[in-house]
Design an enzyme around this catalytic site. Structure first.
Site, PDB file in Angstrom:
ATOM      1  N   GLU A 216       1.065   1.326   6.483  1.00  0.00           N
ATOM      2  CA  GLU A 216       0.071   0.700   5.626  1.00  0.00           C
ATOM      3  C   GLU A 216      -0.624  -0.449   6.352  1.00  0.00           C
ATOM      4  O   GLU A 216      -0.010  -1.149   7.155  1.00  0.00           O
ATOM      5  CB  GLU A 216       0.733   0.171   4.348  1.00  0.00           C
ATOM      6  CG  GLU A 216       1.600   1.194   3.621  1.00  0.00           C
ATOM      7  CD  GLU A 216       2.359   0.596   2.441  1.00  0.00           C
ATOM      8  OE1 GLU A 216       1.855  -0.357   1.822  1.00  0.00           O
ATOM      9  OE2 GLU A 216       3.471   1.083   2.149  1.00  0.00           O
ATOM     10  N   GLU A 332      -4.499  -2.964  -5.169  1.00  0.00           N
ATOM     11  CA  GLU A 332      -3.226  -3.150  -5.870  1.00  0.00           C
ATOM     12  C   GLU A 332      -3.084  -4.621  -6.211  1.00  0.00           C
ATOM     13  O   GLU A 332      -3.497  -5.500  -5.439  1.00  0.00           O
ATOM     14  CB  GLU A 332      -2.070  -2.710  -4.968  1.00  0.00           C
ATOM     15  CG  GLU A 332      -0.677  -2.971  -5.515  1.00  0.00           C
ATOM     16  CD  GLU A 332       0.410  -2.640  -4.506  1.00  0.00           C
ATOM     17  OE1 GLU A 332       1.592  -2.932  -4.801  1.00  0.00           O
ATOM     18  OE2 GLU A 332       0.092  -2.108  -3.430  1.00  0.00           O
TER      19      GLU A 332
END
Length: 424
Positions: A216, A332
């Site tokens: 990520e 997020e």
């Protein structure tokens, strides 16, 4: 004297001395260049540094710098970075650059920029000395930060909220992911514990059986993790897990894992300039991100704004060793459990997708690779919107012609919108 005769006597001896001196100088230059070539081409192996407490850590700093944002950066020998402590990386030979066949430039898509480096450390100090990598200094009393949630909607009562798009899940289908991200600074409702981010996920395995593996990268506003270096600014981050966030992985260089090779990008460092909702510019600030598999290491290389940063070795993983099953892009947020009502932490820029460019946060030129050589425009689908009244995502096409490729807007104000209520 006959002009055809050679030089003799004192003049001859002087000429010979000059000639010998020149030859010696040439030999010294060649020797020096040979040594430099040998040093540059020699193999570098990870070498774990162990202090008196037997704690896994980076080696001692060769040089340290204070950055204007308040952070300290330590330049540590590349061989003694903390990755050397990972059991799977014992005697690991560091690859200083990816294989020549890799297309890390993502078809040469360029982010908008001022022409200056996006991080203050590189602008102010030029980077670390050759053979060193920059490590952002952290308070040793601060606990190691790890994620504990899946990057998708797990259906397990997770408090994280998402606005995520992705490519269809297909086992072993992907070997690369890329996007150009707007760099924003969303409002954080509770700076003591909450965060907001924009990132891409490269995923394999399953969450339910703990085989989920990820690589990520993105930016994150997380004030409690950056109390002394412009806490409300976006910070670059990388992350990984090999067991669905149970016990492996960490942010940046906080644990053994990611191998950094670049000497002027700071993982965890501030990205600046950036765009706020209150003072958005006509052209948002951007960075480009590419993650691409290299079978020579083997591992997953990271490139930021056309600069190779380092890689996640395949040996870290179980299901993400050579290909990915799922690619995702989006936002997020993590709200505090003690917040009354829905958090006012914003996602993206804090504007809903309907506001469009340049107000809303976005990711453009979203691409995927099914081999190391070629990227394609991603065929995006909405894969996770926790609560559309709080944060949302919209897949767009056509408004910017071919220059934006596949792109989407995402974000929202959270509890700053009256219709957004806390989910149980």
């Amino acid at each position: 004297m006959d002009s055809r005769r050679g030089v003799s006597g004192p003049r001859a001896r002087s000429f010979c001395w000059v000639l010998a001196t020149c030859i010696q100088l040439l030999l010294l230059v060649e020797l020096s260049q040979g040594r430099k070539l040998q040093q540059s081409s020699r193999q570098r192996r990870l070498q774990p540094y162990t202090d008196s407490t037997n704690t896994a850590r980076h080696g001692p700093a060769v040089k340290s710098f204070q950055v204007s944002d308040g952070s300290w950066v330590d330049c540590v020998p590349i061989e003694q970075q903390i990755a050397a402590h990972h059991p799977a990386l014992k005697e690991h030979i560091i690859r200083m650059s990816p294989s020549s066949y890799l297309n890390l430039q993502q078809n040469h898509v360029k982010p908008r920029s001022s022409g200056l480096h996006p991080q203050s450390f590189a602008r102010e100090h030029g980077g670390c000395p050759e053979g060193c990598i920059p490590v952002q200094r952290r308070d040793p009393k601060q606990p190691l930060l790890r994620k504990y949630q899946t990057p998708t909607l797990s259906g397990q009562g997770t408090p994280h909220e998402y606005a995520v798009v992705g490519m269809p899940s297909s086992k072993g289908a992907y070997q690369g992911s890329g996007a150009v991200l707007s760099v924003n600074a969303p409002v954080i409702g509770d700076p003591a514990s909450e965060f907001s981010l924009s990132q891409l996920w490269v995923v394999a395995g399953q969450y339910d059986n703990n085989s989920l593996n990820t690589a990520e990268v993105g930016w994150q506003v997380y004030p409690s993790q950056h109390p002394s270096d412009n806490p409300l600014a976006p910070h670059l981050f990388v992350y990984w897990t090999a067991d669905a966030y149970k016990s492996t992985g960490c942010y940046n260089l906080g644990c053994a894992g990611f191998v950094q090779t670049n000497n002027n990008w700071v993982l965890g460092g501030t990205l600046s300039p950036y765009t706020t909702l209150d003072a958005h510019a006509n052209n948002e600030d951007e960075i480009s991100l590419v993650v691409l598999y290299d079978s020579t290491i083997p591992g997953w290389w990271l490139s930021i704004s056309d600069t190779t940063i380092g890689y996640w070795p395949s040996s870290l993983y179980t299901t993400l060793q050579a290909s990915a099953d799922l690619l995702q892009w989006g936002g997020e947020i993590f709200p505090s459990a003690t917040t009354v009502g829905h958090t006012t932490t914003a996602m993206g820029s804090g504007a809903f997708p309907i506001e469009g460019y340049p107000v809303t946060a976005y990711q453009r030129n979203v691409t995927y690779a099914n081999s190391p050589n070629t990227f394609f425009d991603a065929t995006l689908e909405i894969q996770g919107v926790t609560n559309a009244n709080c944060y949302n995502s919209s897949i767009e096409q056509g408004d910017f012609g071919s220059s934006w490729g596949s792109y989407f807007f995402f974000g929202g104000p959270g509890g700053g919108n009256a219709a957004c209520v806390k989910q149980n």
